[in-house]
Motif scaffolding. Sequence first.
Motif, PDB file in Angstrom:
ATOM      1  N   CYS A 136       0.869  -1.337  -0.013  1.00 15.84           N
ATOM      2  CA  CYS A 136      -0.020  -0.040  -0.217  1.00 15.84           C
ATOM      3  C   CYS A 136       0.794   1.375   0.023  1.00 15.84           C
ATOM      4  O   CYS A 136       1.754   1.560   0.688  1.00 15.84           O
ATOM      5  CB  CYS A 136      -0.704   0.019   1.231  1.00 15.84           C
ATOM      6  SG  CYS A 136      -2.120   1.303   1.380  1.00 15.84           S
ATOM      7  N   CYS A 140      -2.146   5.596   6.354  1.00 11.52           N
ATOM      8  CA  CYS A 140      -3.106   5.921   7.271  1.00 11.52           C
ATOM      9  C   CYS A 140      -2.421   5.831   8.698  1.00 11.52           C
ATOM     10  O   CYS A 140      -1.700   4.845   8.896  1.00 11.52           O
ATOM     11  CB  CYS A 140      -4.434   5.006   7.342  1.00 11.52           C
ATOM     12  SG  CYS A 140      -5.088   5.232   5.611  1.00 11.52           S
ATOM     13  N   GLU A 216     -10.867   1.957  -1.151  1.00 11.85           N
ATOM     14  CA  GLU A 216     -10.602   2.910  -0.395  1.00 11.85           C
ATOM     15  C   GLU A 216     -11.580   4.075  -1.278  1.00 11.85           C
ATOM     16  O   GLU A 216     -11.667   4.330  -2.440  1.00 11.85           O
ATOM     17  CB  GLU A 216      -9.302   3.537  -0.662  1.00 11.85           C
ATOM     18  CG  GLU A 216      -8.216   2.691   0.375  1.00 11.85           C
ATOM     19  CD  GLU A 216      -8.726   3.012   1.788  1.00 11.85           C
ATOM     20  OE1 GLU A 216      -8.623   1.905   2.603  1.00 11.85           O
ATOM     21  OE2 GLU A 216      -9.103   4.171   2.316  1.00 11.85           O
TER      22      GLU A 216
HETATM   23  S1  SF4 Z   1      -5.653   1.093   6.063  1.00 10.18           S
HETATM   24 FE1  SF4 Z   1      -4.669   2.680   5.029  1.00 10.18          FE
HETATM   25  S2  SF4 Z   1      -2.606   2.233   5.130  1.00 10.18           S
HETATM   26 FE2  SF4 Z   1      -3.637   0.464   6.057  1.00 10.18          FE
HETATM   27  S3  SF4 Z   1      -3.571  -0.865   4.057  1.00 10.18           S
HETATM   28 FE3  SF4 Z   1      -5.758   0.424   3.976  1.00 10.18          FE
HETATM   29  S4  SF4 Z   1      -5.373   2.082   2.915  1.00 10.18           S
HETATM   30 FE4  SF4 Z   1      -3.022   1.016   3.291  1.00 10.18          FE
END
Ligand code: SF4
Length: 409
Positions: A136, A140, A216
Amino acid sequence: MKVKFITLGCKVNQYETQALIEDCVKEGFHITQDKADIYVINTCAVTHRAEIKSKEVIVRVKKENPQAKIVVCGCMVNSNKELLSNLDVDYLIPQNIKYNLVDIITNREIKKRSVWDLKISGFFNQRAFVKIQDGCDYNCSFCEIPSIRGRSESRKKEEIIAEVKRLSYNYREIVICGVNLGLYGKDLGNNHNLVNLIEEILEVDNLGRLRLSSLEPSLVGDDLLRLFVHPKLCPHIHLPFQTGDDRVLKFMNKRENVSLYYRVVDNVRKINPDIAISCDIMVGFPYEDEDSFKNTLEFLKKVKPMRIHIFTFSPRPHTPFANYNINNYRIIKERQDILKRLADEFAQAYKQKFLNQRLEMIAENKDDGYVCGYTSNYIKVWVKGKLRVGEVYPIVIEKIEPLRVIARI
Ligand code: SF4
């Protein structure tokens, strides 16, 4: 040699277990669900609770099988190696060499392999997962996955299509999964992206139905939403909102704000007003207060998701909150209970919309004299009768009970 796999965590982890199982079979190992000579525990570290569960499984398996070899792999090996090292297991295999598991347990020289050398031809469930992306590029603030699985990496399109074709002979639903699915193709350039990939998968002759795993919201554009008119694309979208409050979103370092969330939800409902919207909500994040929690409730009351996965915040290593001390467990529990009641209310209301409606289910497993499975819009139904597991059946929803939805053929 008999090998037993135990998997915790997400669809990507389950896919990797299936691929490792197939690797072991190629090597002549015998896969069993009973007593084994080797136990492979594929751990999860997404929350503190997931780590505790992983540790409990390891301790239990070791206690019940003192003679067996214990192999531990998965995200917890990267996230909390120290704790695992004290459990006296035989192998600790970090994420970056997970796909060399067979070389390691056979004490062979580790051959150079890529994460994409793991492929599958079958699946241990009736709905088959296909991994298309790993890692990723987001950051976050509550999440350590990027520090475990690295930056986003996409699988070659040809490989994915070939795997979907292979699986579609025996599996009536394919679920494409990744760590951050929407980032698919960004590292491949040349017009590679998730929309083009889905369009090509939907053209696969013997495809039953296709489901998308978590997306997302900032990566859900109109071109993706337009695909939901396709009869083979499951009318179901999973959005990890985490909160309905802009201030908290900022501290989470999420790339969205609440008005973007509303825009995505409105746009997807313009395509299909009855589409199933499920989501993740985190409770107890450090900057959450009474007002921000109220905003999240207001947001959910407007969106009315048909399913809410409720996570409680836990400090993760390699994140800004690694040393954060949680001191309001009572308030977190109260908020969790409020969310749970709301989630049940929305779930019942969504199912009610389909009472006496005709839908299709995939028969997955037997339960208490019924056969149960999911509809394309992600309602789990129970049907009486002799149904062949793995087959698709037209059903009519007859009754919505508090914990079950009863349907008939
Ligand atoms: S929560 Fe955010 S940082 Fe973690 S895998 Fe998902 S998009 Fe990526």
